[in-house]
Motif scaffolding. Structure first.
Motif, PDB file in Angstrom:
ATOM      1  N   LEU A 166     -13.366  11.998 -41.663  1.00 47.46           N
ATOM      2  CA  LEU A 166     -14.350  10.953 -41.926  1.00 47.46           C
ATOM      3  C   LEU A 166     -15.662  11.552 -42.429  1.00 47.46           C
ATOM      4  N   VAL A 167     -16.075  12.658 -41.833  1.00 49.45           N
ATOM      5  CA  VAL A 167     -17.310  13.326 -42.262  1.00 49.45           C
ATOM      6  C   VAL A 167     -17.173  13.794 -43.715  1.00 49.45           C
ATOM      7  N   GLU A 168     -16.029  14.367 -44.069  1.00 48.28           N
ATOM      8  CA  GLU A 168     -15.806  14.842 -45.431  1.00 48.28           C
ATOM      9  C   GLU A 168     -15.730  13.682 -46.432  1.00 48.28           C
ATOM     10  N   LYS A 169     -15.104  12.575 -46.019  1.00 50.47           N
ATOM     11  CA  LYS A 169     -15.040  11.397 -46.892  1.00 50.47           C
ATOM     12  C   LYS A 169     -16.439  10.849 -47.148  1.00 50.47           C
ATOM     13  N   ARG A 170     -17.250  10.782 -46.106  1.00 52.46           N
ATOM     14  CA  ARG A 170     -18.620  10.289 -46.266  1.00 52.46           C
ATOM     15  C   ARG A 170     -19.426  11.183 -47.203  1.00 52.46           C
TER      16      ARG A 170
END
Length: 191
Positions: A166-170
């Motif tokens: 999720l952090v990488e997608k954001r």
């Protein structure tokens, strides 16, 4: 002269926009922005929509939305009618609140959805209201960067276009939105 009938394709997201009559302010106070979002939330409860992004500006708004169960025209009729009733009552006005029928454009692919979302989220930056899109309170952008859940947004529509956690997608979405090359191209295509 008869109006052109709107086409509803339930599988498509639509870029939707509406402007205040005579380009007057649609949102004069914080409570007006809050009421519009409240109306969106309640319309969503009654007739579920998928809202991928939004931005409420002083005299107009943008939505990136899909409705699988009710035509977009009906959803927008509910939203704009309820908001116009609220606005006219609050400010002791009569007549049209919106300039004309809302604008809508179907978006046929994931890249188009990303590009329209970028355009929507950069609207307050391009208008000179904020320097950084995530600092604008009346946009969905900050939720994409900092919130796990938002009852109104369908964030996976956007975030699933990027790889990783999720952090990488954001972070991937942030880089996409803030990319100068894409921003310049989006400005020429969607203005």
């Amino acid at each position: 002269m008869a109006r052109k009938k709107r086409i509803w394709m339930p599988e498509y997201f639509y870029h939707i926009g509406s402007r205040g009559n005579r380009r007057d302010a649609l949102f004069r106070e914080v409570s007006d922005y809050e009421t519009f979002l409240y109306i969106l939330h309640h319309v969503n409860k009654a007739s579920p929509i998928e809202l991928a992004s939004y931005c409420l500006m002083t005299n107009h708004f943008h939505l990136l939305m899909r409705s699988k169960y009710l035509p977009i025209s009906k959803v927008m009729s509910l939203i704009n009618k309820r908001y116009a009733d609220y606005f006219n009552k609050k400010y002791d006005l009569t007549g049209h609140v919106f300039e004309k029928r809302y604008f809508d454009k179907p978006i046929g692919d994931n890249y188009g959805i990303l590009r329209i979302s970028q355009y929507i989220h950069l609207n307050p930056v391009e208008a000179g209201i904020v320097k950084n899109a995530e600092n604008y309170r009346w946009s969905s952008y900050r939720y994409y960067l900092h919130s796990k859940n938002n009852r109104l947004l369908t964030m996976n529509t956007i975030l699933d276009s990027f790889q990783g956690s999720l952090v990488e997608k954001r972070e991937g979405y942030r880089k996409f939105v803030e990319s100068e090359e894409l921003r310049l191209e989006a400005e020429s295509v969607y203005k």
